[in-house]
Design an enzyme around this catalytic site. Structure first.
Site, PDB file in Angstrom:
ATOM      1  N   LYS A 116      12.018  62.747  31.070  1.00  0.00           N
ATOM      2  CA  LYS A 116      11.302  61.651  30.191  1.00  0.00           C
ATOM      3  C   LYS A 116      12.344  61.190  28.859  1.00  0.00           C
ATOM      4  O   LYS A 116      12.828  60.302  28.786  1.00  0.00           O
ATOM      5  CB  LYS A 116      10.034  61.586  29.592  1.00  0.00           C
ATOM      6  CG  LYS A 116       8.871  61.260  30.787  1.00  0.00           C
ATOM      7  CD  LYS A 116       7.433  61.224  29.764  1.00  0.00           C
ATOM      8  CE  LYS A 116       6.420  61.771  30.767  1.00  0.00           C
ATOM      9  NZ  LYS A 116       5.684  60.662  31.642  1.00  0.00           N
ATOM     10  N   GLU A 200       6.994  59.820  20.234  1.00  0.00           N
ATOM     11  CA  GLU A 200       7.093  58.258  20.035  1.00  0.00           C
ATOM     12  C   GLU A 200       5.965  57.546  19.371  1.00  0.00           C
ATOM     13  O   GLU A 200       4.905  58.208  19.051  1.00  0.00           O
ATOM     14  CB  GLU A 200       7.412  57.626  21.346  1.00  0.00           C
ATOM     15  CG  GLU A 200       6.457  57.739  22.296  1.00  0.00           C
ATOM     16  CD  GLU A 200       6.700  57.293  23.879  1.00  0.00           C
ATOM     17  OE1 GLU A 200       7.843  57.231  23.873  1.00  0.00           O
ATOM     18  OE2 GLU A 200       5.725  56.900  24.390  1.00  0.00           O
ATOM     19  N   HIS A 235      -5.517  58.414  30.333  1.00  0.00           N
ATOM     20  CA  HIS A 235      -4.223  58.107  30.329  1.00  0.00           C
ATOM     21  C   HIS A 235      -3.541  58.122  31.951  1.00  0.00           C
ATOM     22  O   HIS A 235      -2.485  57.886  32.189  1.00  0.00           O
ATOM     23  CB  HIS A 235      -3.340  58.733  29.730  1.00  0.00           C
ATOM     24  CG  HIS A 235      -3.374  58.779  28.120  1.00  0.00           C
ATOM     25  ND1 HIS A 235      -3.436  57.511  27.453  1.00  0.00           N
ATOM     26  CD2 HIS A 235      -3.814  59.733  27.405  1.00  0.00           C
ATOM     27  CE1 HIS A 235      -3.709  57.894  26.160  1.00  0.00           C
ATOM     28  NE2 HIS A 235      -3.858  59.252  26.242  1.00  0.00           N
ATOM     29  N   ARG A 291       9.697  56.892  43.311  1.00  0.00           N
ATOM     30  CA  ARG A 291       8.970  57.104  44.676  1.00  0.00           C
ATOM     31  C   ARG A 291       8.033  55.921  44.944  1.00  0.00           C
ATOM     32  O   ARG A 291       8.146  55.140  43.974  1.00  0.00           O
ATOM     33  CB  ARG A 291       8.046  58.425  44.617  1.00  0.00           C
ATOM     34  CG  ARG A 291       7.212  58.145  43.324  1.00  0.00           C
ATOM     35  CD  ARG A 291       6.338  59.299  43.208  1.00  0.00           C
ATOM     36  NE  ARG A 291       5.786  59.456  41.966  1.00  0.00           N
ATOM     37  CZ  ARG A 291       4.521  58.712  41.406  1.00  0.00           C
ATOM     38  NH1 ARG A 291       4.180  57.980  42.214  1.00  0.00           N
ATOM     39  NH2 ARG A 291       4.096  58.858  40.188  1.00  0.00           N
TER      40      ARG A 291
HETATM   41  P1  ADP Z   1       2.464  60.649  32.802  1.00  0.00           P
HETATM   42  O1  ADP Z   1       3.641  60.681  33.278  1.00  0.00           O
HETATM   43  O2  ADP Z   1       2.084  61.773  32.159  1.00  0.00           O
HETATM   44  O3  ADP Z   1       1.341  59.821  33.583  1.00  0.00           O
HETATM   45  P2  ADP Z   1       3.336  58.118  31.178  1.00  0.00           P
HETATM   46  O4  ADP Z   1       4.306  58.494  30.273  1.00  0.00           O
HETATM   47  O5  ADP Z   1       3.367  57.484  32.451  1.00  0.00           O
HETATM   48  O6  ADP Z   1       2.395  59.648  31.394  1.00  0.00           O
HETATM   49  O7  ADP Z   1       1.920  57.320  30.336  1.00  0.00           O
HETATM   50  C1  ADP Z   1       0.584  57.673  30.822  1.00  0.00           C
HETATM   51  C2  ADP Z   1      -0.192  56.394  29.955  1.00  0.00           C
HETATM   52  O8  ADP Z   1      -0.223  56.878  28.909  1.00  0.00           O
HETATM   53  C3  ADP Z   1       0.356  55.184  29.901  1.00  0.00           C
HETATM   54  O9  ADP Z   1       0.065  54.151  30.943  1.00  0.00           O
HETATM   55  C4  ADP Z   1      -0.430  54.508  28.700  1.00  0.00           C
HETATM   56  O10 ADP Z   1      -1.633  54.241  28.916  1.00  0.00           O
HETATM   57  C5  ADP Z   1      -0.245  55.703  27.727  1.00  0.00           C
HETATM   58  N1  ADP Z   1       0.798  55.909  27.055  1.00  0.00           N
HETATM   59  C6  ADP Z   1       1.921  56.307  27.041  1.00  0.00           C
HETATM   60  N2  ADP Z   1       2.750  56.263  26.183  1.00  0.00           N
HETATM   61  C7  ADP Z   1       2.122  55.231  24.947  1.00  0.00           C
HETATM   62  C8  ADP Z   1       2.470  54.868  23.756  1.00  0.00           C
HETATM   63  N3  ADP Z   1       3.681  55.191  23.200  1.00  0.00           N
HETATM   64  N4  ADP Z   1       1.392  54.285  23.024  1.00  0.00           N
HETATM   65  C9  ADP Z   1       0.349  54.307  23.680  1.00  0.00           C
HETATM   66  N5  ADP Z   1      -0.032  54.665  24.897  1.00  0.00           N
HETATM   67  C10 ADP Z   1       0.809  55.258  25.385  1.00  0.00           C
END
Ligand code: ADP
Length: 666
Positions: A116, A200, A235, A291
């Site tokens: 990431k 972040e 999440h 994917r």
């Molecule tokens: P993973 O790859 O572990 O699933 P992601 O980066 O795709 O993690 O994030 C999953 C979820 O976490 C997002 O869909 C959102 O709901 C929450 N999320 C991610 N980044 C943020 C952020 N900066 N602020 C608030 N919520 C976030």
């Protein structure tokens, strides 16, 4: 086009890929672990090859086992599905080295997006908007804490190698930073073997909106619009829809163009998804999944395209089948993921056997992508997602109505699942209002309070008729075998020289016991008297597990499913588990009369009120189990002494598992 492909996956996605391959005249090879010998995807493929023991590391994640299976089967290409090895660059390379096509992007693109942090650095260069944050190499606590202070609390610590929400921590203030960092790093190291994190800005009330892209080997790239995946628990997504409610055409086009820039920056080929987080009208790059996504069907429903077919064509070297201006959104689609998990216990994955599964009628408006069938065992080794329900209609309101009625027709008995939660969300006015954010579920705790609803009189009547029909059938069999089959004593109508006898039906529900007196009135008709004195004239007509119940001039269809002494009555939108207590309860409940106390159905042990060596009275509670949303007390079949306690509080007991042994007194 390929003549034969191997699918390096299982469950619904393996079944989904097989479906399209078959339509295209491509032969399919499934792979399976020891746990999946009888799985649906194995049965549906043209050919299936065993690849190892149940743990994924030794089967679905074993590159050598998969390559060997592909070679043995003569497959020309491998589809990785999602999860497992789908985003593993070494696997993509191993396929190439073995002379097979990996149905996915080039290994270099997978690598570029695999971290990431690195992906964010790359996207910043490509001019894609990012959430303010730090994704540098310096992983010292001091540097990360300084970054957090600079960004401003609340911040989100994320595992750079992350996925599935693991290694993610929200930090609200500087005081908690060090502890949260340490725990995020521990979790990331354990889950991904890599403890790099990024920090972040934690956005309040954001929406998760992602763009589906497709690129071919000739440099063409299109976006297939967006999916809104904001309905999440822990999440992780459970409901997705397309298009995103309220998204303006201008924002859609801007997000689409940004996603195409991401794809171009890494030389992307095939299907990919660029995930954005959106708040206050702005959108920011989150990550790219290299994917096919779980939620791809909503895009298929609004575009009328088959994304797996596109993947196969592009992998086979064909150009994209259309250009951006030939693509359009039609109507609205919503997907609900059906999980074997317990929403009331922080979404703890559940295992068990599917005793009964009823799916809504499918057609142009309702689609089901499922990996399971009645009788399947859902184990602990793999992802607990069982199936996906996808609905489509001309607009969001109509699609939502479809979702509600399809969820009402869905029934799954024998394993804890999230259907009640999905129904609650689909029926919630705030969800109907549109544009939900990712905090929707945490903000509505009422969605999780799965009420152990008291059975209605119709439900009690249905269960009682079921019990009576069972008894009648048993009695008929007994009578036929008896030396005097014509005896009026054995007749089903309860004939006695002094009148007619009412039968006692004893049902235990979540809210307590219900004893019903049933007086036979004719074929399948009874006058039922409920504990509160209400009487009902009832008649039942059976069609499998469906019961057409006539009750005081009202008719309703209910379903009664029996699984090891537990009845589950499915009435309009509701599920009522009931335990039928046999008239000779002492022996019926507790298994054999030999003093072995066994679990009557799979469930959790909730209490063991007696210890080894204790003296127990007949009927005394020995073990309390919780199964199918209710408590079951296992009692002593006779007075005696506890000689062995095998039950462990909190542990799962399989059906028939020995929990305790008692020996008769003296
Ligand atoms: P993973 O790859 O572990 O699933 P992601 O980066 O795709 O993690 O994030 C999953 C979820 O976490 C997002 O869909 C959102 O709901 C929450 N999320 C991610 N980044 C943020 C952020 N900066 N602020 C608030 N919520 C976030």
């Amino acid at each position: 086009m390929f003549g034969k492909i191997l699918i390096a996956n299982r469950g619904e996605i393996a079944c989904r890929i097989i479906r399209t391959a078959r339509q295209m005249g491509i032969a399919t090879v499934a792979v399976y672990s020891d746990a999946d010998r009888d799985a649906r995807h194995v049965a549906e493929a043209d050919q299936a090859i065993a690849i190892g023991p149940a743990p994924a590391r030794q089967s679905y994640l074993s590159i050598p086992a998969l390559i060997a299976a592909a070679k043995a089967s003569g497959a020309e290409a491998i589809h990785p599905g999602y999860g497992f090895l789908s985003e593993n660059a070494e696997f993509a390379e191993a396929c190439g080295e073995a002379g097979m096509v990996f149905i996915g992007p080039p290994a270099a693109a997978i690598r570029a997006m695999g971290s990431k942090a690195a992906a964010k650095a790359l996207m910043a260069e490509a001019g894609v908007p990012l959430v303010p944050g730090y994704h540098g190499e310096d992983q010292s606590e001091a540097r990360l804490a300084a970054a957090a202070a600079e960004i401003g609390y609340p911040v989100l610590i994320k595992a750079s190698a992350g996925g599935g929400g693991k290694g993610m921590r929200i930090v609200t203030g500087a005081a908690d930073f060090a502890a949260s960092l340490a725990s995020a790093k521990r979790e990331a190291a354990a889950a991904f073997g890599d403890d790099h994190v990024l920090v972040e800005k934690y956005l309040e009330r954001p929406r998760h909106i992602e763009i589906q892209i497709f690129a071919d080997q000739f440099g063409q790239c299109v976006y297939l619009f967006e999916r809104d995946c904001s309905i999440q628990r822990r999440h992780q997504k459970i409901i997705e829809e397309a298009p995103a409610p309220g998204l303006t055409p201008a924002t859609r086009a801007a997000m689409g163009e940004a996603a195409i820039s991401c794809a171009r920056a890494v030389g992307y080929v095939g299907a990919g998804t660029v995930e954005f987080i959106s708040a206050g009208g702005a959108f920011h790059f989150m990550e790219m999944n290299t994917r096919l996504q779980v939620e791809h069907p909503v895009t298929e429903m609004i575009t009328g395209l088959d994304l797996v077919a596109w993947q196969l064509r592009i992998a086979a070297g064909e150009p994209l089948p259309c250009t951006q201006d030939q693509l359009a959104i039609r109507g609205h689609a919503i997907e609900a993921r059906i999980y074997a998990e317990d929403p009331t216990r922080d979404f703890l994955p559940a295992s068990g056997t599917i005793r009964y599964l009823a799916e809504p009628q499918t057609g142009p408006h309702v689609r089901i992508d499922s990996g399971v069938r009645t009788g399947d065992r859902v184990g602990v080794h793999y992802d607990p997602m069982l199936a996906k329900l996808i609905v489509w209609d001309h607009d969001r309101g109509a699609a939502l109505a479809r979702l509600r009625s399809a969820l009402a027709a869905y029934a799954l008995v024998g394993i804890r699942n999230n259907l009640a939660l999905l129904r609650a969300i689909a029926g919630h006015p705030d969800f109907a209002a549109g544009a939900p954010d990712t905090g929707f579920i945490p903000r509505h705790p009422d969605l999780l309070a799965a009420p152990a609803a008291a059975p209605t009189p119709m439900v009690l009547a249905a269960a009682a008729l079921h019990v009576l029909a069972r008894r009648g059938a048993a009695l008929t069999a007994e009578t036929r075998a008896s030396p005097d089959p014509a005896s009026p004593w054995a007749a089903r109508d309860g004939w006695r020289p002094w009148g007619r006898a009412a039968e006692d039906v004893h049902l235990r529900a979540g809210d307590g016991d219900h004893r019903i007196a049933a007086l036979w009135q004719g074929e399948d008709a009874y006058r039922l008297t409920l504990p509160d004195g209400t009487t009902m004239e009832t008649r039942g007509a059976w069609d499998g597990e469906r019961l057409r119940l006539t009750c005081d001039g009202r008719q309703e269809t209910l379903r009664v499913i029996e699984a090891e002494g537990t009845l589950v009555v499915l009435a309009e939108g509701g599920e009522y588990p009931l335990h039928a207590i046999a008239p000779d309860a002492a022996s019926a409940d507790e298994g054999a009369g030999d003093g072995r106390i066994t679990a009557p159905i799979p469930g959790y042990v909730r209490g063991v009120p007696v210890a080894a060596e204790a003296r127990v009275a007949r009927g005394q509670t020995l073990v309390v189990m919780e199964a199918m949303k209710m408590e079951i007390a296992l009692t002593a079949p006779f007075a005696g002494r506890v000689v062995e306690v095998a039950a462990v509080v909190g542990a799962m007991a399989e059906e028939g598992q020995e929990l305790m042994v008692i020996a008769p007194e003296g």
